[in-house]
Design a protein around this motif. Sequence first.
Motif, PDB file in Angstrom:
ATOM      1  N   ALA A   1     -11.300  -6.608   4.406  1.00  0.00           N
ATOM      2  CA  ALA A   1     -10.748  -6.158   5.456  1.00  0.00           C
ATOM      3  C   ALA A   1     -10.299  -4.372   5.314  1.00  0.00           C
ATOM      4  CB  ALA A   1      -9.676  -6.761   6.166  1.00  0.00           C
ATOM      5  N   SER A   2     -10.183  -4.219   4.215  1.00  0.00           N
ATOM      6  CA  SER A   2      -9.673  -2.582   3.786  1.00  0.00           C
ATOM      7  C   SER A   2     -10.472  -2.189   2.577  1.00  0.00           C
ATOM      8  CB  SER A   2      -8.068  -2.855   3.568  1.00  0.00           C
ATOM      9  OG  SER A   2      -7.530  -1.756   3.230  1.00  0.00           O
ATOM     10  N   PRO A   3     -11.590  -2.033   2.696  1.00  0.00           N
ATOM     11  CA  PRO A   3     -12.436  -1.421   1.443  1.00  0.00           C
ATOM     12  C   PRO A   3     -11.985  -0.159   1.207  1.00  0.00           C
ATOM     13  CG  PRO A   3     -13.799  -1.083   3.460  1.00  0.00           C
ATOM     14  CD  PRO A   3     -12.499  -2.014   3.880  1.00  0.00           C
ATOM     15  N   TYR A   4     -11.807   0.271  -0.240  1.00  0.00           N
ATOM     16  CA  TYR A   4     -11.356   1.495  -0.521  1.00  0.00           C
ATOM     17  C   TYR A   4     -12.471   2.336  -1.542  1.00  0.00           C
ATOM     18  CZ  TYR A   4      -8.395   5.315  -2.654  1.00  0.00           C
ATOM     19  OH  TYR A   4      -7.846   6.414  -3.082  1.00  0.00           O
TER      20      TYR A   4
ATOM     21  N   LYS B   1      -8.197   2.171  -5.810  1.00  0.00           N
ATOM     22  CA  LYS B   1      -7.236   1.637  -4.595  1.00  0.00           C
ATOM     23  C   LYS B   1      -6.058   1.570  -5.300  1.00  0.00           C
ATOM     24  CE  LYS B   1      -6.860  -1.896  -1.367  1.00  0.00           C
ATOM     25  NZ  LYS B   1      -7.563  -3.225  -0.854  1.00  0.00           N
TER      26      LYS B   1
ATOM     27  N   ASN C   1     -10.284  -6.505  -0.984  1.00  0.00           N
ATOM     28  CA  ASN C   1      -9.936  -6.951   0.314  1.00  0.00           C
ATOM     29  C   ASN C   1     -10.855  -6.567   1.151  1.00  0.00           C
ATOM     30  OD1 ASN C   1      -8.784  -7.429   2.788  1.00  0.00           O
ATOM     31  ND2 ASN C   1      -6.706  -6.084   2.282  1.00  0.00           N
TER      32      ASN C   1
ATOM     33  N   LYS D   1       0.819  -1.190   0.073  1.00  0.00           N
ATOM     34  CA  LYS D   1      -0.169   0.199  -0.187  1.00  0.00           C
ATOM     35  C   LYS D   1       0.884   1.335  -0.068  1.00  0.00           C
ATOM     36  CE  LYS D   1      -3.690   2.410   2.753  1.00  0.00           C
ATOM     37  NZ  LYS D   1      -4.561   2.136   3.953  1.00  0.00           N
ATOM     38  N   ARG D   2       1.951   1.321   0.969  1.00  0.00           N
ATOM     39  CA  ARG D   2       2.776   2.361   0.842  1.00  0.00           C
ATOM     40  C   ARG D   2       3.305   2.733  -0.417  1.00  0.00           C
ATOM     41  NH1 ARG D   2       7.414   3.037   5.572  1.00  0.00           N
ATOM     42  NH2 ARG D   2       8.387   1.580   4.072  1.00  0.00           N
TER      43      ARG D   2
ATOM     44  N   TYR E   1     -17.582   1.471  -3.242  1.00  0.00           N
ATOM     45  CA  TYR E   1     -16.382   0.890  -2.678  1.00  0.00           C
ATOM     46  C   TYR E   1     -15.743  -0.300  -3.567  1.00  0.00           C
ATOM     47  CZ  TYR E   1     -16.558   3.363   1.727  1.00  0.00           C
ATOM     48  OH  TYR E   1     -16.516   4.193   2.890  1.00  0.00           O
TER      49      TYR E   1
ATOM     50  N   ARG F   1     -13.675  -3.572  -2.941  1.00  0.00           N
ATOM     51  CA  ARG F   1     -13.987  -4.692  -1.957  1.00  0.00           C
ATOM     52  C   ARG F   1     -13.223  -5.889  -2.122  1.00  0.00           C
ATOM     53  NH1 ARG F   1     -17.522  -3.210   2.142  1.00  0.00           N
ATOM     54  NH2 ARG F   1     -18.810  -1.392   1.684  1.00  0.00           N
TER      55      ARG F   1
END
Length: 281
Positions: free
Chosen positions: A252-255, A199, A250, A172-173, A246, A248
């Motif tokens: 656990a980490s929706p964007y 994302k 992942n 992600k970073r 969103y 989705r």
Amino acid sequence: MEQRVTLHAKSMRLRSRQFRQFIKKLGCKGRQTLHFTLVHDTMARKPIHPTSQSKARAMTLHKPMEQLERRLSRITLLTRTKQPVPVLRKNEEGYAVFMTVNYREQARGDFQAVRAHFIDVDLNKISELLPTSEEAERRVQELQADSVEQIESVTVTRTKQGRYRLLAVRGKRRVGQLKRKFLAKHAKLIRGSMVVETKNGYHIYWAIRQGSITRFVAIQQALVRKFNSDPKITDLSRVMRVPGFYHRKNPASPYLVHVKRWGRKRSFTQAELIQRLGLTL
């Protein structure tokens, strides 16, 4: 509790505005039918024997623009048999929301207008084709040892031609760093365009007026070469993620896919776009 409700209501208003302004920015008109595709972000494939309880991997939906409800929470789209489907609920269940960018009235009819030229800039993947398994393994080791790329996973598959397809996924970073670099590098070229942040990168649109359908593919291919973007984004029937919903993959980490820049008010002509970006067809 009251503050949480207020924040949720504010978020829904913003998402509703993003959705409606996005389709207006593309030049969609009141009586035109809009076509959508909902694809489950995490399902590998459609159930072999679907039941009333099983989920379809994808569904095609439509609705005339003038009949779209103003609030995202109330929008329903129609199946081929005119059954209403609540889109926001489906998105919450894991379905990504895509829309056919260019205009055709019937889902399988001929295209009648070019609404935009666009690219998909995906910055979270490294895809390479290597001739031998030894070279593929060596490349995997290089990527895993590269602290700059911040690789989270690497897979290698053998193609029908006997070569090796390597697919590495960045963290992600690192994706965030590459997003900023992309905007800085191409600032002049994408000035005036609409930028949708996803994302893993950006969808960039140049809204078009009086565009030629016969020139669409050639211009799309030139854009791919210019920006080194997704080479699959060249056909008239291409669907793209819709802002306000969103991502989705992942859970656990929706964007939330959203418009980062709306661009200029006046749409482009294809000739202007070719000249402005220095495209070679």
